[in-house]
Scaffold this active site. Structure first.
Site, mmCIF file in Angstrom:
data_model
loop_
_atom_site.group_PDB
_atom_site.id
_atom_site.type_symbol
_atom_site.label_atom_id
_atom_site.label_comp_id
_atom_site.label_asym_id
_atom_site.label_seq_id
_atom_site.Cartn_x
_atom_site.Cartn_y
_atom_site.Cartn_z
ATOM 1 N N TYR A 151 6.792 -10.006 6.190
ATOM 2 C CA TYR A 151 6.793 -8.574 6.444
ATOM 3 C C TYR A 151 7.488 -8.284 7.765
ATOM 4 C CZ TYR A 151 3.539 -7.260 2.705
ATOM 5 O OH TYR A 151 2.960 -7.015 1.485
ATOM 6 N N ASP B 9 0.830 -1.202 0.000
ATOM 7 C CA ASP B 9 0.000 0.000 0.000
ATOM 8 C C ASP B 9 0.865 1.253 0.000
ATOM 9 O OD1 ASP B 9 -2.307 -1.538 0.069
ATOM 10 O OD2 ASP B 9 -2.442 -1.498 2.259
#
Length: 293
Positions: A125, A67
């Site tokens: 992540y 994002d």
């Protein structure tokens, strides 16, 4: 985006599939995916590829769609090309045409049935929290400065460990997701402190839209003793999305790497070999006394 093959292009047999190991500073972009309004990583990368292979429409595919504001240390991207450039030469050729906020670490050839997204077995992540009393200018672009008091990483570790395995994580999925379901397998978790920095790593078969930032806000509440470990687990197990109201800032999140059945790159990701914990120092217990004079 035009995905139709060009009638003037070469025969399909001349195609080669190139995989890239990609790093980028997400603060400069509106996210990975090409958008009408905004500068995306995908658009900038595809423009650079088109300069080197102008005879074929360019379409890239990524292991993870980060994002706006989210960084990548080991994003994996593939595209098909028809030009004479050897696979290993794509990395330096692209770096000469990309802005300094995007770097290609390595480029390799892959079979035409290999896919950066669908062939991946996991994504990992990292979320970095700067848990020091004073802000640090050099850490702020890459971390969440979060200090009400010292975070309890032991509680955070216990809460995160409850997510291991295949579960429905609807509580950590933003509205607007196109996924048909919210099930995914969390394979590994890590919560580690060094000085004033906490790194939280999550490895999963896939991630929901907004998942890591939503759960990180909840995890910090656990670390601050505002939310119990049991309540954290209850929220996601019972899919209480209405109780998950905040998301952690994008700056602290980084796509560390994507994994495949067999390694495809020869070089480890930057975060694996050179963690930047050295950029932060621990706050002293008390301020040093002032020096007379």
């Amino acid at each position: 985006m035009n995905t139709e093959p060009s009638s003037a292009g070469p025969e399909p047999a001349s195609l080669q599939r190139i995989a890239l190991s990609l790093q980028y500073d997400g603060s400069s972009f509106c996210g990975w995916q090409r958008q009408r309004n905004g500068r995306s990583v995908q658009a900038v990368l595809e423009d650079a590829i088109a300069q080197l292979d102008p005879h074929r429409p360019v379409q890239t595919f990524a292991a993870g769609r980060t994002d706006a504001g989210v960084h990548a240390a080991g994003q994996v991207v593939h595209f098909d090309c028809s030009g004479p450039i050897p696979a290993r030469k794509w990395a330096p050729a692209l770096n000469g045409r990309l802005p300094s906020t995007i770097r290609v670490r390595e480029s390799v050839a892959r079979p035409l049935d290999w896919h950066a997204c669908y062939s991946a077995t996991y994504r990992r992540y990292r979320y970095t929290i700067h848990n020091g009393r004073r802000p640090n200018l050099f850490l702020s672009p890459w971390s969440w400065h979060c200090y009400q008091h010292r975070l309890d990483e032991s509680r955070m570790r216990d809460a995160l460990s409850s997510m291991l395995g295949l579960h429905d994580f609807s509580a950590f999925m933003k509205a607007g997701s196109r996924r048909a379901h919210a099930r995914t397998t969390v394979q590994e978790v890590l919560v580690e402190r060094q000085g004033d920095l906490l790194r939280v790593e999550i490895q999963a078969s896939g991630f929901l839209y907004g998942m890591v930032r939503l759960l990180m806000a909840q995890l910090v509440a656990v670390g601050e003793h505002r939310l119990s470990v049991a309540a954290f687990e209850q929220r996601w197990r019972e899919r209480r999305r209405h109780e998950v109201k905040e998301a952690a800032p994008a700056a602290g999140l980084c796509l560390l790497r994507a994994g495949y059945a067999k390694p495809i790159f020869t070089k480890a990701g930057w975060y694996d070999s050179q963690p930047w914990f050295f950029l932060a120092e621990s706050d002293p217990p008390t301020d040093p006394p002032s020096t007379p004079g």
